[in-house]
Scaffold this motif. Sequence first.
Motif, short mmCIF file in Angstrom:
data_model
loop_
_atom_site.label_atom_id
_atom_site.label_comp_id
_atom_site.label_asym_id
_atom_site.label_seq_id
_atom_site.Cartn_x
_atom_site.Cartn_y
_atom_site.Cartn_z
N THR A 2 -2.04 8.53 -2.22
CA THR A 2 -2.65 7.39 -1.56
C THR A 2 -3.91 7.86 -0.86
N ALA A 5 -9.94 5.69 -2.25
CA ALA A 5 -10.29 4.52 -3.04
C ALA A 5 -11.13 4.89 -4.24
N ALA A 183 1.73 -2.69 1.69
CA ALA A 183 0.40 -2.10 1.56
C ALA A 183 -0.63 -3.18 1.24
N ASP A 184 -1.84 -2.99 1.73
CA ASP A 184 -2.93 -3.90 1.39
C ASP A 184 -3.15 -3.87 -0.12
N GLU A 186 -5.67 -4.34 -2.03
CA GLU A 186 -6.85 -3.58 -2.45
C GLU A 186 -6.59 -2.08 -2.34
N GLN A 187 -5.93 -1.65 -1.25
CA GLN A 187 -5.60 -0.23 -1.09
C GLN A 187 -4.67 0.23 -2.20
N ARG A 190 -6.57 0.69 -5.42
CA ARG A 190 -7.38 1.90 -5.39
C ARG A 190 -6.51 3.14 -5.51
#
Length: 235
Positions: A2, A5, A183-184, A186-187, A190
């Motif tokens: 993680t 991005a 989790a977001d 977008e995150q 990415r």
Amino acid sequence: MTLSANPQPLDFVAAFSDPEAAARYADGPRRFVPGFEALHRMTGILLAERAPPDARVLVLGAGGGLELRALAEAHPGWTLVGVDPAGAMLRQAERTLGPLMARVTLVEGYIEDAPAGPFDAATCLLTLHFLDAGAREETVRGIHRRLRPGAPFVAAHGSFPQGAGSRARWLARYEAYAVASGADPEQAMRARAAVDANLPALDPDQDEAILRSGGFRDVEPFFAAFTWRGWVGRA
């Protein structure tokens, strides 16, 4: 896992060396690894099957100290040596462990920088997937050399089918689980792109074969959760 991005090639050690990333690390595994806390509990149980009450335990890829804390809390007679190449993560581990640091030694480096042992048990969680097959086997051999005969070893990391179409399908599940865990989006997207571009993941049968060729016997799978697998063996 993680870290970024950016789907371009990553220096994972440099990414984990960012103090802000280290401080945020505790949130990542819980959202991206199904059963993260249970994995730590199972690891302690498996090690305790063969490790003595006063065991000295090697933790390779000690990260921010979450695994060290779980093992130290569950087994108050154990002393632990945590090894990690990212100094910022080790400083985060000190904060995570607090008074438990009295039973923990932290070493900045790789397996070749770890004490020679012999250790009564070892773990390598969420780490070996950063290495290609050759470096992975060398690392496993380095762990094996530091263990007493018969000592238990637990490994768990990203490991999932790599065949045509399979990798994309499993990475989509990796992303979807993270979103479902808070989790977001977008995150999570990415993170998936970064993993796809940078992580040299292997098929589970290849990973198990590396553990055996690295010197471990009686290797058994004990954990499977989407893109994650875990094994236990003995030196």
